[in-house]
Write an enzyme that holds these catalytic residues in place. Structure first.
Site, PDB file in Angstrom:
ATOM      1  N   CYS A   1      22.193  32.674  82.849  1.00  0.00           N
ATOM      2  CA  CYS A   1      22.467  34.101  83.047  1.00  0.00           C
ATOM      3  C   CYS A   1      21.362  34.921  82.393  1.00  0.00           C
ATOM      4  O   CYS A   1      21.025  34.696  81.231  1.00  0.00           O
ATOM      5  CB  CYS A   1      23.788  34.494  82.400  1.00  0.00           C
ATOM      6  SG  CYS A   1      25.136  33.400  82.825  1.00  0.00           S
TER       7      CYS A   1
ATOM      8  N   CYS B   1      27.441  48.817  72.498  1.00  0.00           N
ATOM      9  CA  CYS B   1      26.214  48.072  72.787  1.00  0.00           C
ATOM     10  C   CYS B   1      25.038  48.417  71.881  1.00  0.00           C
ATOM     11  O   CYS B   1      24.581  49.564  71.840  1.00  0.00           O
ATOM     12  CB  CYS B   1      25.830  48.276  74.246  1.00  0.00           C
ATOM     13  SG  CYS B   1      24.409  47.238  74.703  1.00  0.00           S
TER      14      CYS B   1
ATOM     15  N   CYS C   1      27.095  53.104  76.238  1.00  0.00           N
ATOM     16  CA  CYS C   1      28.204  52.173  76.005  1.00  0.00           C
ATOM     17  C   CYS C   1      28.393  52.023  74.478  1.00  0.00           C
ATOM     18  O   CYS C   1      27.470  51.575  73.787  1.00  0.00           O
ATOM     19  CB  CYS C   1      27.911  50.820  76.645  1.00  0.00           C
ATOM     20  SG  CYS C   1      27.358  50.962  78.350  1.00  0.00           S
TER      21      CYS C   1
ATOM     22  N   CYS D   1      30.846  38.191  88.864  1.00  0.00           N
ATOM     23  CA  CYS D   1      31.213  37.857  87.496  1.00  0.00           C
ATOM     24  C   CYS D   1      31.597  39.189  86.875  1.00  0.00           C
ATOM     25  O   CYS D   1      30.737  40.052  86.675  1.00  0.00           O
ATOM     26  CB  CYS D   1      30.021  37.215  86.781  1.00  0.00           C
ATOM     27  SG  CYS D   1      30.339  36.965  85.027  1.00  0.00           S
TER      28      CYS D   1
ATOM     29  N   CYS E   1      22.617  33.684  87.389  1.00  0.00           N
ATOM     30  CA  CYS E   1      23.393  34.927  87.294  1.00  0.00           C
ATOM     31  C   CYS E   1      22.487  36.004  86.705  1.00  0.00           C
ATOM     32  O   CYS E   1      21.680  35.722  85.819  1.00  0.00           O
ATOM     33  CB  CYS E   1      24.609  34.705  86.399  1.00  0.00           C
ATOM     34  SG  CYS E   1      25.624  36.192  86.205  1.00  0.00           S
TER      35      CYS E   1
ATOM     36  N   ARG F   1      35.916  32.962  81.479  1.00  0.00           N
ATOM     37  CA  ARG F   1      34.871  32.589  80.502  1.00  0.00           C
ATOM     38  C   ARG F   1      35.149  33.203  79.147  1.00  0.00           C
ATOM     39  O   ARG F   1      35.266  34.427  79.009  1.00  0.00           O
ATOM     40  CB  ARG F   1      33.493  33.023  81.011  1.00  0.00           C
ATOM     41  CG  ARG F   1      32.361  32.594  80.094  1.00  0.00           C
ATOM     42  CD  ARG F   1      30.993  32.761  80.739  1.00  0.00           C
ATOM     43  NE  ARG F   1      30.885  31.957  81.928  1.00  0.00           N
ATOM     44  CZ  ARG F   1      30.631  32.433  83.161  1.00  0.00           C
ATOM     45  NH1 ARG F   1      30.426  33.692  83.342  1.00  0.00           N
ATOM     46  NH2 ARG F   1      30.589  31.610  84.187  1.00  0.00           N
TER      47      ARG F   1
ATOM     48  N   CYS G   1      18.122  51.040  76.415  1.00  0.00           N
ATOM     49  CA  CYS G   1      18.928  51.415  77.590  1.00  0.00           C
ATOM     50  C   CYS G   1      19.462  52.842  77.434  1.00  0.00           C
ATOM     51  O   CYS G   1      19.982  53.208  76.392  1.00  0.00           O
ATOM     52  CB  CYS G   1      20.073  50.423  77.759  1.00  0.00           C
ATOM     53  SG  CYS G   1      21.085  50.759  79.203  1.00  0.00           S
TER      54      CYS G   1
HETATM   55  N1  SAM Z   1      23.064  46.629  81.333  1.00  0.00           N
HETATM   56  C1  SAM Z   1      23.870  45.796  82.108  1.00  0.00           C
HETATM   57  C2  SAM Z   1      25.300  46.266  82.214  1.00  0.00           C
HETATM   58  O1  SAM Z   1      25.768  46.941  81.308  1.00  0.00           O
HETATM   59  O2  SAM Z   1      25.944  45.929  83.202  1.00  0.00           O
HETATM   60  C3  SAM Z   1      23.849  44.354  81.665  1.00  0.00           C
HETATM   61  C4  SAM Z   1      23.857  43.969  80.216  1.00  0.00           C
HETATM   62  S1  SAM Z   1      25.306  44.326  79.282  1.00  0.00           S
HETATM   63  C5  SAM Z   1      24.766  43.956  77.680  1.00  0.00           C
HETATM   64  C6  SAM Z   1      26.473  43.086  79.747  1.00  0.00           C
HETATM   65  C7  SAM Z   1      27.846  43.132  79.135  1.00  0.00           C
HETATM   66  O3  SAM Z   1      27.809  42.619  77.805  1.00  0.00           O
HETATM   67  C8  SAM Z   1      28.533  44.476  78.964  1.00  0.00           C
HETATM   68  O4  SAM Z   1      29.100  44.933  80.134  1.00  0.00           O
HETATM   69  C9  SAM Z   1      29.609  44.145  77.934  1.00  0.00           C
HETATM   70  O5  SAM Z   1      30.798  43.766  78.562  1.00  0.00           O
HETATM   71  C10 SAM Z   1      29.005  42.988  77.147  1.00  0.00           C
HETATM   72  N2  SAM Z   1      28.685  43.403  75.770  1.00  0.00           N
HETATM   73  C11 SAM Z   1      27.613  44.105  75.377  1.00  0.00           C
HETATM   74  N3  SAM Z   1      27.638  44.325  74.046  1.00  0.00           N
HETATM   75  C12 SAM Z   1      28.767  43.744  73.587  1.00  0.00           C
HETATM   76  C13 SAM Z   1      29.363  43.638  72.296  1.00  0.00           C
HETATM   77  N4  SAM Z   1      28.811  44.186  71.225  1.00  0.00           N
HETATM   78  N5  SAM Z   1      30.511  42.951  72.172  1.00  0.00           N
HETATM   79  C14 SAM Z   1      31.088  42.393  73.273  1.00  0.00           C
HETATM   80  N6  SAM Z   1      30.570  42.472  74.512  1.00  0.00           N
HETATM   81  C15 SAM Z   1      29.439  43.137  74.673  1.00  0.00           C
HETATM   82 FE1  SF4 Z   2      22.881  49.494  78.677  1.00  0.00          FE
HETATM   83 FE2  SF4 Z   2      24.167  48.008  76.907  1.00  0.00          FE
HETATM   84 FE3  SF4 Z   2      25.524  49.656  78.477  1.00  0.00          FE
HETATM   85 FE4  SF4 Z   2      24.350  47.465  79.559  1.00  0.00          FE
HETATM   86  S1  SF4 Z   2      26.033  47.497  78.079  1.00  0.00           S
HETATM   87  S2  SF4 Z   2      24.342  49.551  80.375  1.00  0.00           S
HETATM   88  S3  SF4 Z   2      22.545  47.337  78.233  1.00  0.00           S
HETATM   89  S4  SF4 Z   2      24.025  50.250  76.910  1.00  0.00           S
END
Ligand code: SAM
Ligand code: SF4
Ligand code: DTB
Length: 333
Positions: free
Chosen positions: A111, A73, A70, A203, A143, A275, A66
Site C-alpha cells: 500500500c 493527521c 484532518c 479499501c 493499493c 484489517r 497536506c
Molecule cells: N491523504 C489521503 C487520504 O486522506 O485519503 C491518504 C493518506 S491518509 C494518511 C490515510 C488514512 O490514514 C486516513 O484516512 C486515516 O483514516 C488514517 N490515519 C491517518 N492518521 C492517523 C492516525 N493518527 N491515527 C489513525 N489513523 C490515521
Molecule cells: Fe492529508 Fe492526512 Fe487528511 Fe490524508 S489524512 S488528507 S494526508 S491531512
C-alpha cells in the site's frame, strides 16, 4: 478436525445485507462481549475457516505538507507535528525496492500513501502509475491512498493494474465536521464511487478513539455495510494520538473497544477483509488475538505505518504463530 466440516457450503449461504439500521448495529456494538464474540465467530469461521490473514505493507511515498485539516493527521499543515513537508515523492526505483523487500518479508499487498488532498496530474501521477504496475509485476496486490481523484485518473490506475484504492470515511457523517472541515463526507463518497466505477476494489474504513460516541461508530459502520457491494477491505484504525495534532491529548481507547468494532464489522460485512490497522502498538497481544478471533483477517505488516510505528516484523511473526492464524507463506516459496 475443524468445527465446521461443512464450512464451504455454509460460507455460500452467508449473504451480505445492505439495509442495516442504526439501532441494529448499536445493539451489536453494545452486546455482552461473550455473545458478540460468539456471533462474530460463527460468521468468521464460516467465511474463513482456516483463519487466513493477509499481510499488507505500507509505504509513505509523499510525506507531509497536506492542505487538508484532518484533526488526527500529523501530515496536515494544520498540525504542528514534527512531520515536515518533504516536497519530492520517493522515486519509482526506491518504491519498487521497498515493495520487493516487503514481498521477501512475506507481505501480500503493498500500500502506497500520498499526503495529498487529491491526485496531482503530471510527473507525480505518471510515476504513481509506474509504481502500481511495478508492484503488480512483483506479484503483489497494489493499493494506493492519495485523496480525491477524477474519473480518468481512476481509469488509468485501473489500467495500470491497481488492486485497491484506500479512501476512508474516517468517522460518521454526523461527527465528520468535528474532524475534517476542508472536504465533505459527500466528496468522500463521490471519490469512492469513481473508484468503484473504474473497476478497482475499495479499501474503506475508519478510525475509533477520536472522541466519537457509540452512535457515531454505529453510523460509520452503517454507511460502510449498506454500500452495495460492500468495500472489499475495511481498515479499522484506532487513533494514534500524535503530538502536535488537534487530537494529541486524547487517551488511547480501551482495547476491548477495538475488539467490539472488529466483531461488529465482521458480522455486518461477512465477506470483506477486516484489517486491524493503526493503533496495534497500543493494543497488546491479547486484544489482537481476540480481534483475530472476532474476525480480523488482515494486518499492516512492517515496522512503520506511514509516519508512526507499527509492531516489529518479528513481534508480528510471533503473534501470528501464537494466535494460530495462517499466513499463506507458500505463495513465496
Ligand atoms: N491523504 C489521503 C487520504 O486522506 O485519503 C491518504 C493518506 S491518509 C494518511 C490515510 C488514512 O490514514 C486516513 O484516512 C486515516 O483514516 C488514517 N490515519 C491517518 N492518521 C492517523 C492516525 N493518527 N491515527 C489513525 N489513523 C490515521
Ligand atoms: Fe492529508 Fe492526512 Fe487528511 Fe490524508 S489524512 S488528507 S494526508 S491531512
Ligand atoms: C488506513 O486505514 N490506515 C493506514 C492506511 N489506511 C493508509 C494509515 C494509518 C496511518 C497512521 C498514522 C501514520 O502512520 O501516519
Amino acid at each position: 478436525m475443524t468445527l465446521f466440516d461443512t464450512s464451504i457450503q455454509l460460507s455460500e449461504k452467508i449473504k451480505s445485507k445492505h439495509d442495516w439500521t442504526l439501532s441494529e448495529i448499536k445493539l451489536l456494538l453494545e452486546k455482552s462481549l461473550m455473545d458478540l464474540l460468539w456471533e462474530a465467530q460463527i460468521v468468521h469461521r464460516q467465511v474463513n475457516p482456516d483463519y487466513k490473514v493477509q499481510l499488507a505493507s505500507l509505504l509513505s511515498v509523499k510525506t507531509g505538507g497536506c492542505q487538508e485539516d484532518c484533526a488526527y493527521c500529523p501530515q496536515s499543515i494544520h498540525s504542528s507535528s514534527d512531520i515536515s513537508d518533504i516536497p519530492d515523492q520517493l522515486a519509482v526505483s526506491e518504491v519498487l525496492a521497498q515493495a520487493k523487500m516487503a514481498k521477501e518479508a512475506g507481505a501480500h499487498r503493498f500500500c502506497m500513501g500520498w499526503a495529498w488532498r487529491e491526485i496531482r496530474e503530471g510527473e507525480p501521477f505518471e510515476s504513481m502509475l509506474q509504481m502500481v504496475s511495478g508492484v503488480r509485476e512483483l506479484g503483489l496486490e497494489a493499493c494506493v491512498t492519495a485523496g480525491m481523484l477524477t474519473k480518468s485518473q481512476a481509469t488509468r490506475l485501473a489500467d495500470a493494474g491497481l488492486t485497491a484504492y484506500n479512501h476512508n470515511l474516517d468517522t460518521s457523517p454526523e461527527n465528520y465536521n468535528k474532524i475534517i472541515t476542508t472536504r465533505t463526507f459527500e466528496e468522500r463518497l463521490e471519490t469512492l464511487e469513481k473508484v468503484r466505477s473504474a473497476g478497482i476494489t475499495l479499501c474503506c474504513g475508519g478510525i475509533i478513539g477520536m472522541g466519537e460516541s457509540i452512535e457515531d461508530r454505529a453510523s460509520l459502520l452503517k454507511v460502510l455495510a449498506n454500500m452495495n457491494p460492500q468495500p472489499e477491505s475495511v481498515p479499522i484504525n484506532s487513533l494514534v494520538a500524535v503530538e502536535g495534532t488537534a487530537l494529541e491529548n486524547l487517551k488511547s481507547i480501551d482495547p476491548m473497544e477495538m475488539v467490539r468494532m472488529v466483531a461488529t464489522a465482521r458480522i455486518l460485512m461477512p465477506h470483506s477483509r477486516i484489517r486491524l490497522s493503526a493503533g496495534r502498538e497500543q493494543l497488546g497481544k491479547e486484544a489482537q488475538v481476540l480481534c483475530f478471533l472476532a474476525g480480523a483477517d488482515s494486518i499492516f505488516y512492517g515496522d512503520t505505518l506511514l509516519t508512526t510505528k507499527n509492531p516489529a516484523l518479528e513481534a508480528d511473526k510471533e503473534l501470528i504463530a501464537q494466535a494460530g492464524v495462517k499466513v499463506d507463506w507458500s505463495l513465496y516459496e
